[in-house]
Design a protein around this motif. Structure first.
Motif, PDB file in Angstrom:
ATOM      1  N   LEU A  86       3.882  11.459  -8.868  1.00  0.00           N
ATOM      2  CA  LEU A  86       5.182  10.865  -9.181  1.00  0.00           C
ATOM      3  C   LEU A  86       5.813  10.151  -7.992  1.00  0.00           C
ATOM      4  CD1 LEU A  86       6.685  13.813 -11.267  1.00  0.00           C
ATOM      5  CD2 LEU A  86       5.668  11.692 -12.122  1.00  0.00           C
ATOM      6  N   GLY A  87       5.291  10.382  -6.805  1.00  0.00           N
ATOM      7  CA  GLY A  87       5.872   9.758  -5.620  1.00  0.00           C
ATOM      8  C   GLY A  87       7.115  10.470  -5.133  1.00  0.00           C
ATOM      9  N   LEU A  88       7.282  11.747  -5.488  1.00  0.00           N
ATOM     10  CA  LEU A  88       8.458  12.496  -5.067  1.00  0.00           C
ATOM     11  C   LEU A  88       8.374  12.931  -3.609  1.00  0.00           C
ATOM     12  CD1 LEU A  88       8.943  14.729  -8.242  1.00  0.00           C
ATOM     13  CD2 LEU A  88      10.113  12.591  -7.662  1.00  0.00           C
ATOM     14  N   ASN A  89       7.167  13.247  -3.140  1.00  0.00           N
ATOM     15  CA  ASN A  89       6.990  13.624  -1.743  1.00  0.00           C
ATOM     16  C   ASN A  89       6.829  12.369  -0.901  1.00  0.00           C
ATOM     17  OD1 ASN A  89       7.037  16.523  -1.965  1.00  0.00           O
ATOM     18  ND2 ASN A  89       5.090  16.347  -3.031  1.00  0.00           N
ATOM     19  N   ALA A  90       7.091  12.502   0.376  1.00  0.00           N
ATOM     20  CA  ALA A  90       7.067  11.352   1.268  1.00  0.00           C
ATOM     21  C   ALA A  90       5.688  10.706   1.335  1.00  0.00           C
ATOM     22  CB  ALA A  90       7.504  11.774   2.664  1.00  0.00           C
ATOM     23  N   SER A  91       5.683   9.385   1.437  1.00  0.00           N
ATOM     24  CA  SER A  91       4.449   8.634   1.622  1.00  0.00           C
ATOM     25  C   SER A  91       4.224   8.416   3.108  1.00  0.00           C
ATOM     26  CB  SER A  91       4.540   7.273   0.929  1.00  0.00           C
ATOM     27  OG  SER A  91       4.615   7.417  -0.456  1.00  0.00           O
ATOM     28  N   ILE A  92       2.988   8.126   3.460  1.00  0.00           N
ATOM     29  CA  ILE A  92       2.652   7.765   4.831  1.00  0.00           C
ATOM     30  C   ILE A  92       3.146   6.336   5.051  1.00  0.00           C
ATOM     31  CG2 ILE A  92       0.700   7.323   6.378  1.00  0.00           C
ATOM     32  CD1 ILE A  92      -0.773   9.564   4.812  1.00  0.00           C
ATOM     33  N   PRO A  93       3.798   6.040   6.187  1.00  0.00           N
ATOM     34  CA  PRO A  93       4.288   4.669   6.412  1.00  0.00           C
ATOM     35  C   PRO A  93       3.169   3.641   6.218  1.00  0.00           C
ATOM     36  CG  PRO A  93       5.108   6.127   8.116  1.00  0.00           C
ATOM     37  CD  PRO A  93       4.098   6.915   7.310  1.00  0.00           C
ATOM     38  N   ALA A  94       3.473   2.550   5.506  1.00  0.00           N
ATOM     39  CA  ALA A  94       2.452   1.561   5.175  1.00  0.00           C
ATOM     40  C   ALA A  94       3.094   0.193   4.960  1.00  0.00           C
ATOM     41  CB  ALA A  94       1.714   1.999   3.917  1.00  0.00           C
ATOM     42  N   THR A  95       2.269  -0.773   4.675  1.00  0.00           N
ATOM     43  CA  THR A  95       2.712  -2.133   4.431  1.00  0.00           C
ATOM     44  C   THR A  95       3.347  -2.253   3.058  1.00  0.00           C
ATOM     45  OG1 THR A  95       0.910  -2.944   5.782  1.00  0.00           O
ATOM     46  CG2 THR A  95       1.924  -4.529   4.292  1.00  0.00           C
ATOM     47  N   CYS A  96       4.427  -3.025   2.975  1.00  0.00           N
ATOM     48  CA  CYS A  96       5.081  -3.276   1.694  1.00  0.00           C
ATOM     49  C   CYS A  96       5.571  -4.713   1.686  1.00  0.00           C
ATOM     50  CB  CYS A  96       6.239  -2.307   1.492  1.00  0.00           C
ATOM     51  SG  CYS A  96       6.997  -2.470  -0.132  1.00  0.00           S
ATOM     52  N   TYR A  97       5.253  -5.435   0.622  1.00  0.00           N
ATOM     53  CA  TYR A  97       5.676  -6.824   0.473  1.00  0.00           C
ATOM     54  C   TYR A  97       6.774  -6.922  -0.575  1.00  0.00           C
ATOM     55  CZ  TYR A  97       1.368  -7.823   2.991  1.00  0.00           C
ATOM     56  OH  TYR A  97       0.375  -7.857   3.927  1.00  0.00           O
ATOM     57  N   LEU A 137       0.848  -1.193   0.000  1.00  0.00           N
ATOM     58  CA  LEU A 137       0.000   0.000   0.000  1.00  0.00           C
ATOM     59  C   LEU A 137       0.879   1.236   0.000  1.00  0.00           C
ATOM     60  CD1 LEU A 137      -2.883   1.269   0.556  1.00  0.00           C
ATOM     61  CD2 LEU A 137      -2.192   1.279   2.936  1.00  0.00           C
ATOM     62  N   ARG A 138       0.516   2.220  -0.802  1.00  0.00           N
ATOM     63  CA  ARG A 138       1.216   3.507  -0.789  1.00  0.00           C
ATOM     64  C   ARG A 138       0.157   4.581  -0.730  1.00  0.00           C
ATOM     65  NH1 ARG A 138       3.576   7.605  -4.618  1.00  0.00           N
ATOM     66  NH2 ARG A 138       2.271   6.687  -6.209  1.00  0.00           N
ATOM     67  N   LYS A 139       0.307   5.468   0.230  1.00  0.00           N
ATOM     68  CA  LYS A 139      -0.638   6.570   0.386  1.00  0.00           C
ATOM     69  C   LYS A 139       0.158   7.831   0.657  1.00  0.00           C
ATOM     70  CE  LYS A 139      -4.380   8.177   3.318  1.00  0.00           C
ATOM     71  NZ  LYS A 139      -5.203   7.890   4.493  1.00  0.00           N
ATOM     72  N   GLN A 140      -0.156   8.881  -0.071  1.00  0.00           N
ATOM     73  CA  GLN A 140       0.508  10.152   0.143  1.00  0.00           C
ATOM     74  C   GLN A 140      -0.471  11.132   0.764  1.00  0.00           C
ATOM     75  OE1 GLN A 140       2.404  10.408  -3.969  1.00  0.00           O
ATOM     76  NE2 GLN A 140       3.826  11.506  -2.648  1.00  0.00           N
ATOM     77  N   GLY A 141      -0.032  11.833   1.755  1.00  0.00           N
ATOM     78  CA  GLY A 141      -0.845  12.865   2.385  1.00  0.00           C
ATOM     79  C   GLY A 141      -0.198  14.216   2.159  1.00  0.00           C
ATOM     80  N   GLY A 142      -0.818  15.244   2.641  1.00  0.00           N
ATOM     81  CA  GLY A 142      -0.229  16.585   2.553  1.00  0.00           C
ATOM     82  C   GLY A 142       0.048  16.999   1.130  1.00  0.00           C
ATOM     83  N   LYS A 143       1.308  17.169   0.796  1.00  0.00           N
ATOM     84  CA  LYS A 143       1.710  17.605  -0.540  1.00  0.00           C
ATOM     85  C   LYS A 143       1.826  16.390  -1.471  1.00  0.00           C
ATOM     86  CE  LYS A 143       4.161  21.687   1.034  1.00  0.00           C
ATOM     87  NZ  LYS A 143       5.411  22.428   1.038  1.00  0.00           N
TER      88      LYS A 143
END
Length: 89
Positions: free
Chosen positions: A57-68, A47-53
């Protein structure tokens, strides 16, 4: 199906707005029919979720989440039991 009646009440413009969204991560709310906007996420390996800005492109930080691990990495482990366990989550 109960959703068919709701869809039939929607205008063509409202239906199209669900395809384009409010912004990159959120669907557009249709207040007239009490349909809320929904935040979407992506991530083929979790899962990838971006908040705020947020940006697409995924240049800004993502919210910590699950990654397999990727499918190729799991396959290269040659551990069938491990792959089955990951698939159950």
């Amino acid at each position: 199906m109960k959703y068919e009646a709701l869809i039939n009440k929607m205008t063509l413009e409202e239906k199209a707005s669900l395809m384009s969204g409010e912004n990159f991560w959120n669907t557009k709310a249709i207040k007239r029919l009490n349909i809320p906007g929904i935040m979407m996420t992506d991530g083929p390996h979790g899962l990838r979720k971006q908040g705020g800005k947020a940006d697409h492109l995924g240049l800004n930080a993502s919210i910590p989440a699950t990654c397999y691990p990727t499918a190729a990495t799991l396959a290269n482990s040659w551990d069938k039991q491990l792959v089955e366990e990951v698939g159950q989550f």
